[in-house]
Write a protein that holds these residues in place. Sequence first.
Motif, PDB file in Angstrom:
ATOM      1  N   GLU A  11     -11.091   3.301  14.347  1.00 40.36           N
ATOM      2  CA  GLU A  11     -11.814   4.361  13.632  1.00 40.36           C
ATOM      3  C   GLU A  11     -11.739   4.155  12.128  1.00 40.36           C
ATOM      4  OE1 GLU A  11     -10.043   7.945  15.045  1.00 40.36           O
ATOM      5  OE2 GLU A  11     -11.194   7.977  16.932  1.00 40.36           O
ATOM      6  N   ARG A  12     -10.580   3.717  11.639  1.00 43.39           N
ATOM      7  CA  ARG A  12     -10.436   3.493  10.186  1.00 43.39           C
ATOM      8  C   ARG A  12     -11.285   2.309   9.743  1.00 43.39           C
ATOM      9  NH1 ARG A  12     -11.110   3.255   5.937  1.00 43.39           N
ATOM     10  NH2 ARG A  12      -9.845   3.671   4.091  1.00 43.39           N
ATOM     11  N   LYS A  13     -11.348   1.268  10.559  1.00 44.96           N
ATOM     12  CA  LYS A  13     -12.178   0.111  10.216  1.00 44.96           C
ATOM     13  C   LYS A  13     -13.657   0.504  10.219  1.00 44.96           C
ATOM     14  CE  LYS A  13     -12.887  -4.283   9.383  1.00 44.96           C
ATOM     15  NZ  LYS A  13     -12.562  -4.855   8.051  1.00 44.96           N
ATOM     16  N   GLU A 140      -6.405   6.968   0.529  1.00 45.79           N
ATOM     17  CA  GLU A 140      -5.328   6.503   1.395  1.00 45.79           C
ATOM     18  C   GLU A 140      -4.669   5.264   0.796  1.00 45.79           C
ATOM     19  OE1 GLU A 140      -6.519   6.901   5.911  1.00 45.79           O
ATOM     20  OE2 GLU A 140      -8.297   6.576   4.671  1.00 45.79           O
ATOM     21  N   THR A 141      -3.386   5.112   1.061  1.00 44.12           N
ATOM     22  CA  THR A 141      -2.685   3.867   0.745  1.00 44.12           C
ATOM     23  C   THR A 141      -2.034   3.418   2.050  1.00 44.12           C
ATOM     24  OG1 THR A 141      -2.213   4.810  -1.437  1.00 44.12           O
ATOM     25  CG2 THR A 141      -1.109   2.751  -0.865  1.00 44.12           C
ATOM     26  N   ILE A 142      -2.684   2.522   2.766  1.00 43.86           N
ATOM     27  CA  ILE A 142      -2.309   2.198   4.143  1.00 43.86           C
ATOM     28  C   ILE A 142      -1.344   1.018   4.217  1.00 43.86           C
ATOM     29  CG2 ILE A 142      -3.234   1.388   6.359  1.00 43.86           C
ATOM     30  CD1 ILE A 142      -5.744   3.098   5.718  1.00 43.86           C
ATOM     31  N   MET A 143      -1.481   0.066   3.336  1.00 46.13           N
ATOM     32  CA  MET A 143      -0.585  -1.089   3.221  1.00 46.13           C
ATOM     33  C   MET A 143      -0.381  -1.820   4.552  1.00 46.13           C
ATOM     34  SD  MET A 143       3.111  -1.337   1.239  1.00 46.13           S
ATOM     35  CE  MET A 143       4.102  -1.452   2.749  1.00 46.13           C
ATOM     36  N   GLY A 144      -1.427  -1.854   5.371  1.00 45.73           N
ATOM     37  CA  GLY A 144      -1.367  -2.660   6.578  1.00 45.73           C
ATOM     38  C   GLY A 144      -0.659  -2.030   7.754  1.00 45.73           C
ATOM     39  N   HIS A 188      -3.294  -5.003  11.640  1.00 37.56           N
ATOM     40  CA  HIS A 188      -4.052  -4.416  12.747  1.00 37.56           C
ATOM     41  C   HIS A 188      -5.113  -3.428  12.285  1.00 37.56           C
ATOM     42  CE1 HIS A 188      -0.260  -5.335  15.277  1.00 37.56           C
ATOM     43  NE2 HIS A 188      -1.196  -6.177  15.641  1.00 37.56           N
ATOM     44  N   VAL A 189      -5.003  -2.915  11.071  1.00 34.89           N
ATOM     45  CA  VAL A 189      -5.947  -1.892  10.600  1.00 34.89           C
ATOM     46  C   VAL A 189      -7.239  -2.537  10.105  1.00 34.89           C
ATOM     47  CG1 VAL A 189      -6.297   0.093   9.084  1.00 34.89           C
ATOM     48  CG2 VAL A 189      -3.989  -0.450   9.919  1.00 34.89           C
ATOM     49  N   PHE A 190      -7.126  -3.457   9.167  1.00 34.63           N
ATOM     50  CA  PHE A 190      -8.309  -4.035   8.529  1.00 34.63           C
ATOM     51  C   PHE A 190      -8.627  -5.453   8.989  1.00 34.63           C
ATOM     52  CE2 PHE A 190      -6.819  -0.777   5.493  1.00 34.63           C
ATOM     53  CZ  PHE A 190      -7.968   0.005   5.447  1.00 34.63           C
ATOM     54  N   GLY A 191      -7.700  -6.105   9.678  1.00 37.30           N
ATOM     55  CA  GLY A 191      -7.981  -7.435  10.201  1.00 37.30           C
ATOM     56  C   GLY A 191      -7.549  -8.555   9.274  1.00 37.30           C
ATOM     57  N   ARG A 192      -8.152  -9.722   9.484  1.00 39.51           N
ATOM     58  CA  ARG A 192      -7.743 -10.959   8.814  1.00 39.51           C
ATOM     59  C   ARG A 192      -8.652 -11.284   7.634  1.00 39.51           C
ATOM     60  NH1 ARG A 192      -4.640 -14.764  10.751  1.00 39.51           N
ATOM     61  NH2 ARG A 192      -4.912 -14.015  12.898  1.00 39.51           N
ATOM     62  N   THR A 193      -8.046 -11.678   6.534  1.00 39.36           N
ATOM     63  CA  THR A 193      -8.789 -12.148   5.361  1.00 39.36           C
ATOM     64  C   THR A 193      -8.834 -13.670   5.377  1.00 39.36           C
ATOM     65  OG1 THR A 193      -8.096 -10.221   4.078  1.00 39.36           O
ATOM     66  CG2 THR A 193      -8.925 -12.117   2.847  1.00 39.36           C
ATOM     67  N   THR A 194     -10.003 -14.218   5.043  1.00 45.93           N
ATOM     68  CA  THR A 194     -10.183 -15.673   5.062  1.00 45.93           C
ATOM     69  C   THR A 194     -10.430 -16.209   3.653  1.00 45.93           C
ATOM     70  OG1 THR A 194     -12.566 -15.440   5.474  1.00 45.93           O
ATOM     71  CG2 THR A 194     -11.128 -15.594   7.401  1.00 45.93           C
ATOM     72  N   ASN A 195     -10.317 -17.511   3.517  1.00 45.61           N
ATOM     73  CA  ASN A 195     -10.470 -18.164   2.218  1.00 45.61           C
ATOM     74  C   ASN A 195     -11.927 -18.593   2.024  1.00 45.61           C
ATOM     75  OD1 ASN A 195     -10.432 -20.156   0.080  1.00 45.61           O
ATOM     76  ND2 ASN A 195      -8.232 -20.334   0.379  1.00 45.61           N
TER      77      ASN A 195
END
Length: 570
Positions: A11-13, A140-144, A188-195
């Motif tokens: 839901e947050r994503k 919000e400050t979720i910090m992962g 788990h909240v926002f997923g993976r960041t790529t280069n």
Amino acid sequence: MTSDWQRRCAERKQAQLESIPAEWIIQCPPDNQLNVQDVPAKCSLLSAHELEITDTVDVDVILQKLRTAEWSSFEVTTAFYKRAIVAQQLTNCLTEIFVEKALARSKELDDILKTTGKVVGPLHGLPISLKDQFAIKGLETIMGYAAWIGRYADSDSVLVEILNECGAVPFVRTNVPQTLMWGETYNHVFGRTTNPFNRYMTPGGSSGGEGALLAMRGSPLGVGTDIGGSLRIPSAFCGLYTLRPSYERLPYCGAVNALEGQESISSVLGPMANSISGVKIFTKAIIDSQPWNKDPLVTRKEWSEKEYKLEYHGGGKQLCFGIMWDNGVVKPHPPLQRAMAMTKSALEAAGHKVVDWEPHRHLEIYKNSETIFAADGGDDYRIQCELSGEPVIQTMSPQEDAHESVMDEPLVKSLVGKPYHRSALELWQLHKEKRDLRKSHLDYWQATVSRTGTGRPIDAIISPAVAYPAVPHGMNTDSFYTTLCNAMDYTTSVFPVTFVDSKLDDPHPPHEFYNHEDEAIYKLYDSKLFDGCPVGLQLIGKTQEEEAVIAMTEIVDKALKNFKMVKGMS
């Protein structure tokens, strides 16, 4: 069955996706397009003028145009916001997106300049991105962490207070790993960041969202944090400049964090940018704001022009640098060795002296620092995850399309051993050992006066920030080139040097391996796999030498640019 924490994350994503203006959604290239650096110019979202703004990497130039109203803060913020949203769609680098709030702030600053003829402060109108630790009132400050979804800040962190007083426009926040204590970026909240140079690779961590965003020119200036390399590893992997300041030089108060209460090796904040000018401008602006009046831990030390002019380093006329070719724990990959050779040649061509730096008690320092980090036996991470029921992430490797693993266990686990709670007395002994190691390392550095020929010890050390360029997701195990500086509290910068070139960076013959991690990292190297990835190095100064380290980085950067121009190199 989907658990409650998974539902909350989904839901947050979705809420994040809905915060993006519909007209800013682009047609993304296929996943198999690894380098996406050209997409902002080709996606038709940004006008020619907006591309001109966002392609301006010198922060001083942007600020000058803002001060003279040649560019309005509204158009600059809009341009970078659009490019940040493009970067998000390509690399998943953002967490908080608050377009209306940021644009309203930019209009307010434009009105003040138009009405009074005066800027609000040294960062007037400049959009600035922030790692997802810096609280902004009402957001919000979720910090992962899944458990932190729905935690809204009731006040700004001190850094955000100061940025607002300096006239800046905080406009996005960026992704981090769960727990922060990873050199990669996934939660788990926002997923993976790529280069964006190669989406098969990690942008590093824990300030990896900042690294990817800035590499895409989606922000002119970002702020990350660093407790073991979290500013410098993403900057090296993403072709950026950064500064890891000494403990308590810049204000951390009000920011959320992991391992709170562990104060032997303090986390610090620092700027990340595509130019060294951005690093200097940010650092000076924050120090000039007298942050010790808002954060009781900040050292009361004003910006020193005397130190910036290198009066304690011979006026910068002939500096002597030490090159750390190898830290005795992990040998760097061929592109890093070529970058160091280039830097040595560039400095010598500019009239400076370069000598070899031999490591001093590195394995002792590494073991001490990692044992301090693990002293709670992992309770800090488990407690936060148990609040929602989400599992503690055990690996940064993706579940699908993971790169073949070449190492079962990082060296740090061998050094620290199984999770074990240190008693207060045991922890105090580790702190005492660290102080003794700092004194020993300082004495060793001071003794180099006998080798420099300048009448001074070595002015700064040049070394890799990490033993390799950006690696496949899940493969970033090396952190001691950076953690050394956190443990010794050395002010350190990172600067870009070159890119991996498969025609130049052939694998080297096997060497006598220091340990199993050194062997695994050697076997990881493949010139075609890494081709085109940025290669950066770090410049290590002494404690509380922010001004001098910035100045010496400017000297190295200029020497490299002149050297490459003469040699016809890119």
